[in-house]
Design a protein around this motif. Structure first.
Motif, PDB file in Angstrom:
ATOM      1  N   LEU A 113      -9.999   5.497  -8.755  1.00 36.44           N
ATOM      2  CA  LEU A 113      -8.943   4.853  -7.978  1.00 36.44           C
ATOM      3  C   LEU A 113      -8.109   5.944  -7.319  1.00 36.44           C
ATOM      4  O   LEU A 113      -7.782   6.956  -7.974  1.00 36.44           O
ATOM      5  N   VAL A 114      -7.801   5.777  -6.045  1.00 34.09           N
ATOM      6  CA  VAL A 114      -6.867   6.683  -5.363  1.00 34.09           C
ATOM      7  C   VAL A 114      -5.732   5.820  -4.831  1.00 34.09           C
ATOM      8  O   VAL A 114      -5.970   4.887  -4.050  1.00 34.09           O
ATOM      9  N   SER A 115      -4.530   6.130  -5.287  1.00 33.09           N
ATOM     10  CA  SER A 115      -3.356   5.363  -4.869  1.00 33.09           C
ATOM     11  C   SER A 115      -2.360   6.282  -4.162  1.00 33.09           C
ATOM     12  O   SER A 115      -2.171   7.437  -4.583  1.00 33.09           O
ATOM     13  N   GLU A 116      -1.699   5.775  -3.156  1.00 35.91           N
ATOM     14  CA  GLU A 116      -0.650   6.539  -2.464  1.00 35.91           C
ATOM     15  C   GLU A 116       0.414   6.971  -3.449  1.00 35.91           C
ATOM     16  O   GLU A 116       1.052   7.997  -3.296  1.00 35.91           O
ATOM     17  N   GLU A 117       0.590   6.181  -4.512  1.00 36.93           N
ATOM     18  CA  GLU A 117       1.672   6.439  -5.477  1.00 36.93           C
ATOM     19  C   GLU A 117       1.311   7.509  -6.513  1.00 36.93           C
ATOM     20  O   GLU A 117       2.187   7.971  -7.242  1.00 36.93           O
ATOM     21  N   ASP A 118       0.010   7.825  -6.623  1.00 36.99           N
ATOM     22  CA  ASP A 118      -0.389   8.770  -7.695  1.00 36.99           C
ATOM     23  C   ASP A 118      -0.941  10.058  -7.096  1.00 36.99           C
ATOM     24  O   ASP A 118      -1.917  10.017  -6.331  1.00 36.99           O
ATOM     25  N   GLU A 119      -0.361  11.183  -7.493  1.00 37.63           N
ATOM     26  CA  GLU A 119      -0.777  12.482  -6.965  1.00 37.63           C
ATOM     27  C   GLU A 119      -2.272  12.718  -7.226  1.00 37.63           C
ATOM     28  O   GLU A 119      -3.011  13.145  -6.359  1.00 37.63           O
ATOM     29  N   GLU A 120      -2.699  12.380  -8.466  1.00 40.74           N
ATOM     30  CA  GLU A 120      -4.108  12.600  -8.843  1.00 40.74           C
ATOM     31  C   GLU A 120      -4.886  11.279  -8.808  1.00 40.74           C
ATOM     32  O   GLU A 120      -4.294  10.218  -9.041  1.00 40.74           O
ATOM     33  N   ALA A 121      -6.178  11.370  -8.577  1.00 38.30           N
ATOM     34  CA  ALA A 121      -7.044  10.175  -8.664  1.00 38.30           C
ATOM     35  C   ALA A 121      -7.127   9.711 -10.115  1.00 38.30           C
ATOM     36  O   ALA A 121      -6.957  10.508 -11.049  1.00 38.30           O
ATOM     37  N   THR A 122      -7.354   8.421 -10.310  1.00 35.25           N
ATOM     38  CA  THR A 122      -7.559   7.864 -11.664  1.00 35.25           C
ATOM     39  C   THR A 122      -9.061   7.744 -11.907  1.00 35.25           C
ATOM     40  O   THR A 122      -9.762   7.092 -11.129  1.00 35.25           O
ATOM     41  N   PHE A 123      -9.571   8.410 -12.961  1.00 38.44           N
ATOM     42  CA  PHE A 123     -11.000   8.271 -13.320  1.00 38.44           C
ATOM     43  C   PHE A 123     -11.080   7.288 -14.475  1.00 38.44           C
ATOM     44  O   PHE A 123     -10.531   7.549 -15.542  1.00 38.44           O
ATOM     45  N   VAL A 124     -11.723   6.156 -14.263  1.00 38.05           N
ATOM     46  CA  VAL A 124     -11.778   5.100 -15.279  1.00 38.05           C
ATOM     47  C   VAL A 124     -12.659   5.563 -16.446  1.00 38.05           C
ATOM     48  O   VAL A 124     -13.723   6.158 -16.229  1.00 38.05           O
ATOM     49  N   GLU A 125     -12.200   5.296 -17.676  1.00 34.75           N
ATOM     50  CA  GLU A 125     -12.984   5.781 -18.829  1.00 34.75           C
ATOM     51  C   GLU A 125     -14.332   5.046 -18.899  1.00 34.75           C
ATOM     52  O   GLU A 125     -14.440   3.882 -18.485  1.00 34.75           O
ATOM     53  N   PRO A 126     -15.355   5.742 -19.384  1.00 36.27           N
ATOM     54  CA  PRO A 126     -16.747   5.281 -19.302  1.00 36.27           C
ATOM     55  C   PRO A 126     -16.978   3.837 -19.731  1.00 36.27           C
ATOM     56  O   PRO A 126     -17.692   3.097 -19.075  1.00 36.27           O
ATOM     57  N   SER A 127     -16.259   3.389 -20.784  1.00 32.19           N
ATOM     58  CA  SER A 127     -16.567   2.039 -21.291  1.00 32.19           C
ATOM     59  C   SER A 127     -16.124   0.954 -20.303  1.00 32.19           C
ATOM     60  O   SER A 127     -16.599  -0.166 -20.332  1.00 32.19           O
ATOM     61  N   ARG A 128     -15.182   1.282 -19.390  1.00 33.21           N
ATOM     62  CA  ARG A 128     -14.684   0.264 -18.437  1.00 33.21           C
ATOM     63  C   ARG A 128     -15.191   0.554 -17.021  1.00 33.21           C
ATOM     64  O   ARG A 128     -14.713  -0.033 -16.079  1.00 33.21           O
ATOM     65  N   ARG A 129     -16.146   1.493 -16.906  1.00 32.19           N
ATOM     66  CA  ARG A 129     -16.503   2.010 -15.586  1.00 32.19           C
ATOM     67  C   ARG A 129     -17.431   1.070 -14.832  1.00 32.19           C
ATOM     68  O   ARG A 129     -18.358   0.493 -15.406  1.00 32.19           O
ATOM     69  N   GLY A 130     -17.213   0.937 -13.499  1.00 33.17           N
ATOM     70  CA  GLY A 130     -18.126   0.178 -12.641  1.00 33.17           C
ATOM     71  C   GLY A 130     -18.575   1.071 -11.495  1.00 33.17           C
ATOM     72  O   GLY A 130     -18.407   2.287 -11.553  1.00 33.17           O
ATOM     73  N   ARG A 131     -19.103   0.458 -10.431  1.00 28.72           N
ATOM     74  CA  ARG A 131     -19.733   1.257  -9.357  1.00 28.72           C
ATOM     75  C   ARG A 131     -18.826   1.459  -8.161  1.00 28.72           C
ATOM     76  O   ARG A 131     -19.248   2.030  -7.150  1.00 28.72           O
ATOM     77  N   TYR A 132     -17.608   0.950  -8.178  1.00 27.86           N
ATOM     78  CA  TYR A 132     -16.793   0.990  -6.963  1.00 27.86           C
ATOM     79  C   TYR A 132     -15.627   1.968  -7.075  1.00 27.86           C
ATOM     80  O   TYR A 132     -15.055   2.148  -8.157  1.00 27.86           O
ATOM     81  N   CYS A 133     -15.314   2.608  -5.939  1.00 27.91           N
ATOM     82  CA  CYS A 133     -14.092   3.417  -5.813  1.00 27.91           C
ATOM     83  C   CYS A 133     -13.155   2.612  -4.922  1.00 27.91           C
ATOM     84  O   CYS A 133     -13.577   2.125  -3.876  1.00 27.91           O
ATOM     85  N   VAL A 134     -11.915   2.500  -5.347  1.00 24.21           N
ATOM     86  CA  VAL A 134     -10.939   1.769  -4.532  1.00 24.21           C
ATOM     87  C   VAL A 134      -9.818   2.728  -4.141  1.00 24.21           C
ATOM     88  O   VAL A 134      -9.275   3.431  -5.000  1.00 24.21           O
ATOM     89  N   VAL A 135      -9.542   2.795  -2.827  1.00 16.65           N
ATOM     90  CA  VAL A 135      -8.430   3.610  -2.327  1.00 16.65           C
ATOM     91  C   VAL A 135      -7.386   2.631  -1.808  1.00 16.65           C
ATOM     92  O   VAL A 135      -7.736   1.635  -1.154  1.00 16.65           O
ATOM     93  N   PHE A 136      -6.127   2.842  -2.163  1.00 14.29           N
ATOM     94  CA  PHE A 136      -5.136   1.836  -1.760  1.00 14.29           C
ATOM     95  C   PHE A 136      -3.722   2.386  -1.667  1.00 14.29           C
ATOM     96  O   PHE A 136      -3.365   3.362  -2.325  1.00 14.29           O
ATOM     97  N   ASP A 137      -2.949   1.733  -0.825  1.00 18.64           N
ATOM     98  CA  ASP A 137      -1.506   1.949  -0.778  1.00 18.64           C
ATOM     99  C   ASP A 137      -0.905   0.637  -1.286  1.00 18.64           C
ATOM    100  O   ASP A 137      -0.955  -0.361  -0.567  1.00 18.64           O
TER     101      ASP A 137
END
Ligand code: P6P
Length: 323
Positions: free
Chosen positions: A79-103
């Motif tokens: 996940l890349v959010s305008e509000e977060d300096e760093e990207a969020t990497f979802v932990e493996p057990s909850r991981r799917g195939r999509y990257c979402v970028v958002f404001d």
């Protein structure tokens, strides 16, 4: 009884996305689940924005809601959010195939005066199953599978493209559902409106200055364009999409890359414009061809009616020739 049929044949955004999904028999419905979680986030933001909570909490609150909704969907990996300096990497057990970028709440500085603001998002697919890295999200906008925005104004409007055109949905508060109200949106080929912060005029480069001059003092006998600038990208882009014209946030001497962010402002809005028959240009290239190198990178952008962007491209090309 057409009206009745329409009244009882509710085309909700969920149903629309399921229809789209049915075109891909192999799909496991992941995208539909992902989109439903984005829609849930927007419904939440719509409710708190309308309660008039003050701005400083709302953009943080909205971001938390979207991050939690997207992680809990089990369909995202970055996940890349305008509000977060760093990207969020979802932990493996909850991981799917999509990257979402958002404001999560673009234009939030306008909240306290009641100007429309919005959530902007874009969706990429992770290249293949490996440990996700930033490279999976630093993709050109043309690789996006879907993009959209939700505008929180007099009504709550969700505009979405999954790559086969653009559709607009309006939230029916009594149902808590987004209902299809603007099927197959196409932006007019030309427009009578230009949308730019004229306060930056002293710092513009030649082609931008020439273009704005042409809007105000047309040399071909046509009437001058009207200036409409709300200063909230979702509102300015939504008007441009429906009425035609051009929205520009150019580079200037102070900000050589303009102000708007590539991943979650320029790309989603450029994707929508192209899907609606318009164009989006950075001053150097087609906006969706840009390959970002940083997640919060900025780019100048000129987007809107096909013919208007053609004019800007010609002015920049002429400048290029001189160089
Ligand atoms: P300016 C809002 O802060 C925003 O990010 C966009 O929503 C909007 O288009 C732009 O900045 C307005 O910037 O410099 O004209 O105030």
């Amino acid at each position: 009884h057409a009206a009745d049929a329409h009244r009882t044949d509710l085309m909700t955004i969920t149903r629309y996305v399921l229809n789209e999904q049915s075109k891909y028999p192999e799909s496991r419905g992941d995208f539909s689940i992902l989109l439903n979680h984005i829609v849930l986030g927007c419904k939440f933001v719509c409710s708190v924005v309308n309660k008039g909570e003050e701005q400083k909490k709302l953009d943080v609150l909205s971001n938390e809601v979207f991050v939690k909704a997207l992680v809990s969907s089990g369909r995202t990996c970055i996940l890349v959010s305008e509000e977060d300096e760093e990207a969020t990497f979802v932990e493996p057990s909850r991981r799917g195939r999509y990257c979402v970028v958002f404001d999560p709440l673009d234009g939030s500085s306008n909240i306290d005066c009641g100007v429309s603001i919005g959530t902007i998002f874009g969706i990429y697919m992770v290249k293949d199953d490996h440990e996700p890295t930033l490279d999976d999200v630093l993709q050109p906008g043309k690789n996006m599978l879907a993009a959209g925005y939700c505008m929180y104004g007099s009504s709550c409007t969700f505009v979405l493209s999954t790559g086969t055109g653009v559709n607009g949905f309006t939230l029916d508060p009594s149902l808590g559902e987004f209902i299809l109200t603007h099927p197959d949106i196409k932006i007019p080929k030309k427009g009578k409106i230009y949308s730019v912060n004229e306060g930056n005029a002293k710092n513009w480069d030649g082609p931008t200055a020439k273009y704005v001059e042409k809007c105000k003092y047309p040399q071909d006998g046509s009437s001058a364009k009207s200036l409409r600038y709300i200063g909230s990208m979702v509102a300015d882009v939504h008007r441009t999409l429906l009425y035609g014209g051009i929205f520009l946030y150019p580079a200037d001497k102070k900000s050589p890359n303009g102000k708007l962010r590539v991943l979650y402002e320029v790309f989603p809005m450029s994707f929508l414009m192209e899907q609606a028959g318009g164009q989006a240009f950075t001053g150097k290239q087609r906006a969706l061809d840009l390959v970002p190198t940083k997640i919060h990178e900025r780019s100048p952008v000129f987007l809107g009616s096909y013919d208007e962007v053609e004019e800007i491209k010609a002015l920049y090309a002429a400048e290029e020739k001189k160089a």
